[in-house]
Motif scaffolding. Sequence first.
Motif, PDB file in Angstrom:
ATOM      1  N   UNK A  37       0.810  -1.219   0.000  1.00  0.00           N
ATOM      2  CA  UNK A  37       0.000   0.000   0.000  1.00  0.00           C
ATOM      3  C   UNK A  37       0.837   1.259   0.000  1.00  0.00           C
ATOM      4  N   UNK A  38       1.968   1.252   0.741  1.00  0.00           N
ATOM      5  CA  UNK A  38       2.752   2.496   0.797  1.00  0.00           C
ATOM      6  C   UNK A  38       3.485   2.745  -0.517  1.00  0.00           C
ATOM      7  N   UNK A  39       3.821   1.683  -1.245  1.00  0.00           N
ATOM      8  CA  UNK A  39       4.431   1.883  -2.569  1.00  0.00           C
ATOM      9  C   UNK A  39       3.410   2.495  -3.531  1.00  0.00           C
ATOM     10  N   UNK A  40       2.179   1.989  -3.519  1.00  0.00           N
ATOM     11  CA  UNK A  40       1.133   2.545  -4.377  1.00  0.00           C
ATOM     12  C   UNK A  40       0.905   4.018  -4.056  1.00  0.00           C
ATOM     13  N   UNK A  41       0.879   4.351  -2.769  1.00  0.00           N
ATOM     14  CA  UNK A  41       0.656   5.746  -2.380  1.00  0.00           C
ATOM     15  C   UNK A  41       1.820   6.618  -2.826  1.00  0.00           C
ATOM     16  N   UNK A  42       3.052   6.092  -2.704  1.00  0.00           N
ATOM     17  CA  UNK A  42       4.230   6.864  -3.106  1.00  0.00           C
ATOM     18  C   UNK A  42       4.237   7.086  -4.622  1.00  0.00           C
ATOM     19  N   UNK A  43       3.836   6.075  -5.375  1.00  0.00           N
ATOM     20  CA  UNK A  43       3.751   6.251  -6.832  1.00  0.00           C
ATOM     21  C   UNK A  43       2.722   7.325  -7.169  1.00  0.00           C
ATOM     22  N   UNK A  44       1.576   7.296  -6.494  1.00  0.00           N
ATOM     23  CA  UNK A  44       0.544   8.307  -6.746  1.00  0.00           C
ATOM     24  C   UNK A  44       1.085   9.699  -6.443  1.00  0.00           C
ATOM     25  N   UNK A  45       1.822   9.810  -5.336  1.00  0.00           N
ATOM     26  CA  UNK A  45       2.332  11.122  -4.930  1.00  0.00           C
ATOM     27  C   UNK A  45       3.385  11.622  -5.925  1.00  0.00           C
ATOM     28  N   UNK A  46       4.354  10.769  -6.255  1.00  0.00           N
ATOM     29  CA  UNK A  46       5.468  11.210  -7.099  1.00  0.00           C
ATOM     30  C   UNK A  46       4.991  11.486  -8.530  1.00  0.00           C
ATOM     31  N   UNK A  47       4.092  10.662  -9.047  1.00  0.00           N
ATOM     32  CA  UNK A  47       3.637  10.916 -10.420  1.00  0.00           C
ATOM     33  C   UNK A  47       2.804  12.195 -10.478  1.00  0.00           C
ATOM     34  N   UNK A  48       2.120  12.525  -9.395  1.00  0.00           N
ATOM     35  CA  UNK A  48       1.374  13.782  -9.378  1.00  0.00           C
ATOM     36  C   UNK A  48       2.335  14.965  -9.456  1.00  0.00           C
ATOM     37  N   UNK A  49       3.422  14.905  -8.686  1.00  0.00           N
ATOM     38  CA  UNK A  49       4.454  15.939  -8.756  1.00  0.00           C
ATOM     39  C   UNK A  49       5.088  15.951 -10.146  1.00  0.00           C
ATOM     40  N   UNK A  50       5.378  14.764 -10.664  1.00  0.00           N
ATOM     41  CA  UNK A  50       6.078  14.659 -11.939  1.00  0.00           C
ATOM     42  C   UNK A  50       5.251  15.252 -13.080  1.00  0.00           C
ATOM     43  N   UNK A  51       3.935  15.059 -13.012  1.00  0.00           N
ATOM     44  CA  UNK A  51       3.098  15.600 -14.075  1.00  0.00           C
ATOM     45  C   UNK A  51       3.218  17.126 -14.145  1.00  0.00           C
ATOM     46  N   UNK A  52       3.234  17.766 -12.979  1.00  0.00           N
ATOM     47  CA  UNK A  52       3.395  19.229 -12.945  1.00  0.00           C
ATOM     48  C   UNK A  52       4.746  19.655 -13.488  1.00  0.00           C
ATOM     49  N   UNK A  53       5.799  18.946 -13.066  1.00  0.00           N
ATOM     50  CA  UNK A  53       7.151  19.307 -13.518  1.00  0.00           C
ATOM     51  C   UNK A  53       7.305  19.052 -15.019  1.00  0.00           C
ATOM     52  N   UNK A  54       6.683  17.993 -15.496  1.00  0.00           N
ATOM     53  CA  UNK A  54       6.741  17.697 -16.925  1.00  0.00           C
ATOM     54  C   UNK A  54       6.081  18.816 -17.739  1.00  0.00           C
ATOM     55  N   UNK A  55       4.906  19.271 -17.297  1.00  0.00           N
ATOM     56  CA  UNK A  55       4.197  20.322 -18.045  1.00  0.00           C
ATOM     57  C   UNK A  55       5.076  21.571 -18.136  1.00  0.00           C
ATOM     58  N   UNK A  56       5.738  21.911 -17.035  1.00  0.00           N
ATOM     59  CA  UNK A  56       6.614  23.095 -17.043  1.00  0.00           C
ATOM     60  C   UNK A  56       7.830  22.851 -17.934  1.00  0.00           C
ATOM     61  N   UNK A  57       8.418  21.648 -17.828  1.00  0.00           N
ATOM     62  CA  UNK A  57       9.615  21.341 -18.611  1.00  0.00           C
ATOM     63  C   UNK A  57       9.300  21.326 -20.105  1.00  0.00           C
ATOM     64  N   UNK A  58       8.150  20.798 -20.461  1.00  0.00           N
ATOM     65  CA  UNK A  58       7.777  20.767 -21.875  1.00  0.00           C
ATOM     66  C   UNK A  58       7.585  22.185 -22.400  1.00  0.00           C
TER      67      UNK A  58
END
Lengths: 489, 489
Positions: A93-114
């Motif tokens: 469960x904590x791995x699933x939650x960590x993936x949800x958290x990091x991919x949410x951050x990553x999506x924002x950073x990706x939009x800015x980087x693109x």
Amino acid sequence: MSALSDLLAFQRETEALSQIMGRLGWDQETMMPRGAALQRGEEMAALEGVLHARRTDPRVGAWLDSAEATSPAEAAQLRLIAQSYRRACRVPGDLAAEIARVTSVAQGKWAAARKDDDLASFLPVLGQVIALRRTEAAALAEAGDPYDALLEGYEPGITGAEIAALFDRMRPGLVDLRGRLADAPDAPVLSGHFPAQAQRDLAREVAEAFGYDLSRGRIDEAVHPFSSGSHNDVRITTRIDTSDPLGCIFSTIHEVGHAGYEQNIAQDYGLSILGQGVSMGVHESQSRIYENQLGRSPAFCQWLYGRMRDHFGPLSVTTPEDFARAVNRVAAGYIRTEADEVHYNLHIMLRFDLERALIRGDLVLGDLEAAWNDRFAADFGLAVDKPSNGVLQDVHWPVGLFGYFPTYSLGNVYAGCLYDAMRAGLPDLDDRLAGGDVAAALGWLRDNLQRHGGLRPPRETIAHATGATVSEGPLLGYLGAKYEALYGL
Amino acid sequence: MSALSDLLAFQRETEALSQIMGRLGWDQETMMPRGAALQRGEEMAALEGVLHARRTDPRVGAWLDSAEATSPAEAAQLRLIAQSYRRACRVPGDLAAEIARVTSVAQGKWAAARKDDDLASFLPVLGQVIALRRTEAAALAEAGDPYDALLEGYEPGITGAEIAALFDRMRPGLVDLRGRLADAPDAPVLSGHFPAQAQRDLAREVAEAFGYDLSRGRIDEAVHPFSSGSHNDVRITTRIDTSDPLGCIFSTIHEVGHAGYEQNIAQDYGLSILGQGVSMGVHESQSRIYENQLGRSPAFCQWLYGRMRDHFGPLSVTTPEDFARAVNRVAAGYIRTEADEVHYNLHIMLRFDLERALIRGDLVLGDLEAAWNDRFAADFGLAVDKPSNGVLQDVHWPVGLFGYFPTYSLGNVYAGCLYDAMRAGLPDLDDRLAGGDVAAALGWLRDNLQRHGGLRPPRETIAHATGATVSEGPLLGYLGAKYEALYGL
């Protein structure tokens, strides 16, 4: 109550809750006030927690141990619930939650980087996403191949090696066709101003021609078109660009393909694990055959040309044949989502090879951009000019969707198989399409494929519908014949 | 983690899931395709099951036993969570499910019976609803009064006896005012055709004048206007009748009162049990003071008259004073939802007395219609001509909402108290309202009441805002003065 009936009743509630999650996603993209975004994140996380707890509920395991199926549909449900349960239980469960958290951050950073074409700033967080998904893949795969374990989440029952072999067989033919088309005369371009309301009206008309049941669905507008929901609440969105009506029309047909699949699954399967499209690849086969083999066919373009003139007045292309060429314009370009039917699969093959290598540890992140650009030059004959036209263009990797890309091309391959069989069964198909009559084609798909939902695994679903094993031959044959006819290669 | 932090984290997820339920209700009334109704019922039942399990989760009881508050806000949360937990645990799950099932059936039968004016066909299922709610009330009340136990679900901390005494004090003055108004000259009527789009535009303008934050909300159309959601996603609906723009405008202001209360609760309380209006009565006080004391004031009508003429052109009433009289038209009528400020409370008192007697077993179902009609004749001077104008008019009893009606009049009483204190604090209020400036009044409500959310029990919330105990005096004084000024009684 038996273990079977207890299990199926429990699963039915899980499916109902899962439908709610879909509705929240729809609302977020269409109706939600912008100031509600953070709150919506918490709402969806709370519901995701409920769903995760239900998918890994120990009672499910106990019921599965003693439930006995008395029909093929029950057997299929037990098989799918067992797959889902085993998969969910393997990921802490904590791995699933960590993936949800990091991919949410990553999506924002990706939009800015693109936006800034700044790949360097994005690579560290992409590295985190890949590391987390590799950890998850290792947990899912146990001793098996990690990429296959991720792929299984989108297209159950196929391996990366099988896809690699399929793509190896397809690639030479596509590269050859791409090369011949590069030398063909330019296709005409549809230009002009196309009022938004007329596009909406025509999109609705085309959606209904393609069988979309608006008493169990609705059409709204969103930045990225999508289909959402199952059973009796299946909604689509489209997008409007007043200089490009084809985008609206064909994205509508595409989403109606997804939505029609969901709407046409047997009512008996509603809110069961059988009551939704069986895999991403089979889903995509429906959206693609609606959009491409049917919607972009020269025959259907005859009818659509007339409806376009009725809605928009005289067009910049002046014959149905030129309209069909404009609809099927081929041009090498950087962007996957804008690609024609020939180039599209080359975009996917590139991504498949790179993401498989990343997950298997055969490619390091520092070499990703060079690998992308080298391969793109080889397959497309173009040098990538900036990351937003290359490795930064798609949202998939930033949000962790490794294993998803190949399902797009599998959808094309499946659509090729289905179209072949459909033509054999409906000799007057072109005549019907030329009159705007899609009903026979839709009936064929509904009876042979859509109504069965998740009853059979993906490739068996296609084989059952077509009476033949899945292969790339029909798709390549269709593409060659279509473009040869359109462009006189 | 301490018991307190565990409990509050758990409660936060419960609140988030409860918000999702609200969003599904909104969608059902505004966006949902009609063919999705049965499926939506299952989705909401599944989510209700999740919420019920959380509200009665034994861990909540254990956390409550050992949690210690270190601030008034924490203490208030523990008090409210304990109330919710004890209440939820007293009602057996199968009784709650049976009530949900029977009231769903009853609502359908009621709609048909009202349409056909066929009371007899509806009484049996109404009897079932009453019996179930009495069983629930007995479980909730333990040794106490069953009606009080139901009332507690809508307006915590007040008893039926207290409300009866309050209404006994109010009724003579209202009946007297009603009698004097019956002899007053007829008010002018606003007539004409009022295009839908202009009504939408004006409703949006008025909503924003009343402080509705559209970045955290939206306005749609529905058959029955409502407000839905808390914190940063609070949506309202309105209705459009092209012959009656006042319905759209004042139902919009009313719903903005509900929505503004939710939006103005302290951000820190968001997604906690404090982060929503404290009771139905206090909620109604906000919608009523926005709509009536502020929106229908002769001062605000001056400004609104100008905006009406800007949006609709010349009106059938030709002075701001006549417009204010048209807005505040008084007429005895059968229907509660169409009643003016004087008659409205008489409608409520009738329902309160009858429903309290039904639940306490002092009135049998066979005598209900006669009791309704006798009381109506006494209070309104009119004979009820058919059940749809009498006992069949409201949805509340069919869906089991016994104990809800008095909160409407409590809202009016609270609004009277608040308006009295607001006027004392804002001596230039009328001048501001006449210029369309509601901001000072809204600021007063936000600072003195709305921001506190559920921090204090309902009557303490009002007393804290006004510095005085709750009484009917200010409301009666306000009504008398308003109608005397408008009609020169």
